[in-house]
Every structure is written in structure tokens, then in C-alpha cells.
Design a protein around this motif. Structure first.
Motif, mmCIF file in Angstrom:
data_model
loop_
_atom_site.group_PDB
_atom_site.id
_atom_site.type_symbol
_atom_site.label_atom_id
_atom_site.label_comp_id
_atom_site.label_asym_id
_atom_site.label_seq_id
_atom_site.Cartn_x
_atom_site.Cartn_y
_atom_site.Cartn_z
ATOM 1 N N ARG A 61 0.832 -1.218 0.000
ATOM 2 C CA ARG A 61 0.000 0.000 0.000
ATOM 3 C C ARG A 61 0.861 1.260 0.000
ATOM 4 N NH1 ARG A 61 -3.126 -3.264 3.717
ATOM 5 N NH2 ARG A 61 -4.957 -3.992 2.582
ATOM 6 N N GLU A 75 -14.697 13.483 -3.338
ATOM 7 C CA GLU A 75 -13.934 14.080 -2.257
ATOM 8 C C GLU A 75 -12.570 14.596 -2.727
ATOM 9 O OE1 GLU A 75 -12.587 10.784 0.499
ATOM 10 O OE2 GLU A 75 -13.713 12.099 1.785
ATOM 11 N N TYR A 76 -11.965 13.928 -3.740
ATOM 12 C CA TYR A 76 -10.664 14.350 -4.224
ATOM 13 C C TYR A 76 -10.733 15.010 -5.596
ATOM 14 C CZ TYR A 76 -8.693 11.499 -0.503
ATOM 15 O OH TYR A 76 -8.368 10.972 0.703
ATOM 16 N N VAL A 99 -4.734 17.784 1.581
ATOM 17 C CA VAL A 99 -4.563 16.480 2.238
ATOM 18 C C VAL A 99 -3.086 16.084 2.224
ATOM 19 C CG1 VAL A 99 -5.114 14.019 2.117
ATOM 20 C CG2 VAL A 99 -6.918 15.714 1.783
ATOM 21 N N CYS A 147 1.115 10.937 9.976
ATOM 22 C CA CYS A 147 -0.260 11.230 9.564
ATOM 23 C C CYS A 147 -0.537 10.523 8.237
ATOM 24 C CB CYS A 147 -0.451 12.736 9.413
ATOM 25 S SG CYS A 147 -2.147 13.234 9.048
ATOM 26 N N GLU A 161 -3.307 8.936 5.172
ATOM 27 C CA GLU A 161 -4.301 9.548 4.289
ATOM 28 C C GLU A 161 -5.636 9.755 4.993
ATOM 29 O OE1 GLU A 161 -6.747 8.619 0.173
ATOM 30 O OE2 GLU A 161 -5.250 7.196 0.887
ATOM 31 N N ARG A 162 -6.109 8.756 5.732
ATOM 32 C CA ARG A 162 -7.423 8.861 6.376
ATOM 33 C C ARG A 162 -7.447 10.002 7.401
ATOM 34 N NH1 ARG A 162 -9.113 3.452 8.565
ATOM 35 N NH2 ARG A 162 -9.445 3.092 6.366
ATOM 36 N N ARG A 163 -6.409 10.053 8.254
ATOM 37 C CA ARG A 163 -6.336 11.107 9.272
ATOM 38 C C ARG A 163 -6.187 12.474 8.604
ATOM 39 N NH1 ARG A 163 -8.026 13.383 13.447
ATOM 40 N NH2 ARG A 163 -6.528 14.343 14.824
ATOM 41 N N ASN A 167 -7.213 13.366 5.699
ATOM 42 C CA ASN A 167 -8.493 13.693 5.085
ATOM 43 C C ASN A 167 -9.451 14.261 6.137
ATOM 44 O OD1 ASN A 167 -10.273 13.805 2.923
ATOM 45 N ND2 ASN A 167 -11.110 11.794 3.369
ATOM 46 N N ASP A 168 -9.492 13.614 7.309
ATOM 47 C CA ASP A 168 -10.360 14.102 8.405
ATOM 48 C C ASP A 168 -9.952 15.504 8.845
ATOM 49 O OD1 ASP A 168 -10.661 10.861 10.099
ATOM 50 O OD2 ASP A 168 -11.706 11.688 8.356
ATOM 51 N N ARG A 222 -10.908 18.096 6.181
ATOM 52 C CA ARG A 222 -12.348 18.383 6.214
ATOM 53 C C ARG A 222 -12.718 19.258 7.405
ATOM 54 N NH1 ARG A 222 -14.813 12.919 6.063
ATOM 55 N NH2 ARG A 222 -13.518 12.066 4.470
#
Length: 195
Positions: A135, A156-157, A166, A176, A178-180, A182-183, A186
Motif C-alpha cells: 500500500r 472528495e478528491y 490532504v 499522519c 491519508e485517512r487522518r 483527510n479528516d 475536512r
């Protein structure tokens, strides 16, 4: 750009069942005739071996390790250390004629890393560790290893400035993902970065 599926050597798959274990992790993998245990590509090849500490020592003793590391240096080379480290209560690494002192083994690992081979300990989580490396190989090398090739097709992107925001969170805050990021993007937008 997503990396290609992981190609696994037949003997490695027979010993570990890794193709099925990777599928359970959501990572595409297939069996194929390759010189090392694992291979996939992004912009360059990822080449890896799974070794127990005793097997790593045996590879040095019989000369296989030099051939394997020469092949690994043609891309991103890595070794997954898997299995028991000591069978004599921790006095040596390996066992029988495949045993070295801890200092000698530590020097070997240091030498490998200095030559560009990355060492990962799996701690019994081979599929998870390999999936994580796969990944991470989707990340772009544009000045920061934390920059991801974020999907451009999702709503979203869709906005280039948002994707850059991001990426900025991922680059500026150590650890950090990608998910964090992104949060955070936002919730706080650019003001969270002080801009």
C-alpha cells in the motif's frame, strides 16, 4: 497509480500461503516464477525476501545473500524477518551451524540497511506487513515519502486544491496517514496548517 499485484514465488506461497493471506488483506497477489520471494512494480520494482534469522545467516554462509541483495538493489529491496530469533534462551541468533552472536547479527542487519536493503520485522504478521509495504508503494516520491497518489475520480478528491491540502497534512505531521489527513482537511481546512 496503484502498484501491480504482488508476484509470489511458488515455494514461498507453498510455505506461507501468502497469496490467500494477502487476498484476505485486500491486496492482489498471484504466484509466478521469480528469482526472489516477492516482486511488484510502481514506477520501479519492489523486490523482497522473507527470511528467518537462521535462514538469513545460512544465506550469508552459502553465498545466496549476495546474489539476492544484488537483485534487490535493482529497485526497492527489502527483507521481511519472520520466525524465531533464538533457540538457546537468547544467547545467540539462529541455531546450530546457523547461529551467530547478537553483535554479529546486528552488524549484518546494519550492513544490509547501509547498502540500501530495508529490514522489516514481521512479528508473526507476514501478510499484514507485506500488505502495508504494498500500500505504501502507491505513494508518490515528490519530495516527501508521505505524499500519496490520491484518487482523482472520487468526489472528495475531485478538487486539486483539496488533494494538495490532504497531502500537506500528510507531509507536515509525522505519522499522519491519508485517512487522518483527510479528516483534518475536512474539519480544519487550510487554517489547520496556519495558512
Amino acid at each position: 497509480m496503484l502498484p501491480t499485484p504482488i508476484v509470489v514465488a511458488p515455494d514461498e506461497n507453498r510455505l506461507t500461503g501468502i497469496v490467500q493471506a494477502l487476498a484476505a488483506q485486500g491486496v492482489p497477489a498471484t504466484q509466478g516464477q521469480i528469482a526472489l520471494d516477492y516482486l511488484w512494480t510502481t514506477d520501479f520494482p519492489y523486490l523482497g525476501e522473507r527470511k528467518t534469522p537462521a535462514d538469513l545467516i545460512a544465506s550469508v554462509n552459502d553465498g545466496r545473500l549476495k546474489e539476492q541483495t544484488d537483485a534487490m538493489r535493482k529497485g526497492y529491496g527489502f527483507i521481511l524477518l519472520d520466525g524465531a530469533w533464538s533457540q538457546d534462551g537468547g544467547h545467540t541468533v539462529g541455531y546450530a551451524d546457523r547461529a551467530w552472536s547478537w553483535d554479529a547479527f546486528d552488524n549484518l542487519l546494519g550492513s544490509l540497511q547501509e547498502s540500501g536493503i530495508v529490514i522489516y520485522r514481521t512479528e508473526g504478521r507476514l501478510a499484514e506487513r507485506l500488505a502495508s509495504i504494498w500500500r505504501r508503494s502507491a505513494k508518490l516520491d515528490r519530495g516527501s515519502w508521505r505524499r500519496l497518489a490520491l484518487p482523482e475520480t472520487t468526489d472528495e478528491y475531485a478538487d486539486r486544491d483539496y488533494r494538495n491540502l490532504v497531502r500537506a497534512y500528510m507531509s507536515l505531521f509525522q505519522g499522519c496517514g491519508e485517512r487522518r489527513a483527510n479528516d483534518l482537511a475536512r474539519e480544519f481546512g487550510a487554517r489547520g496548517l496556519g495558512i
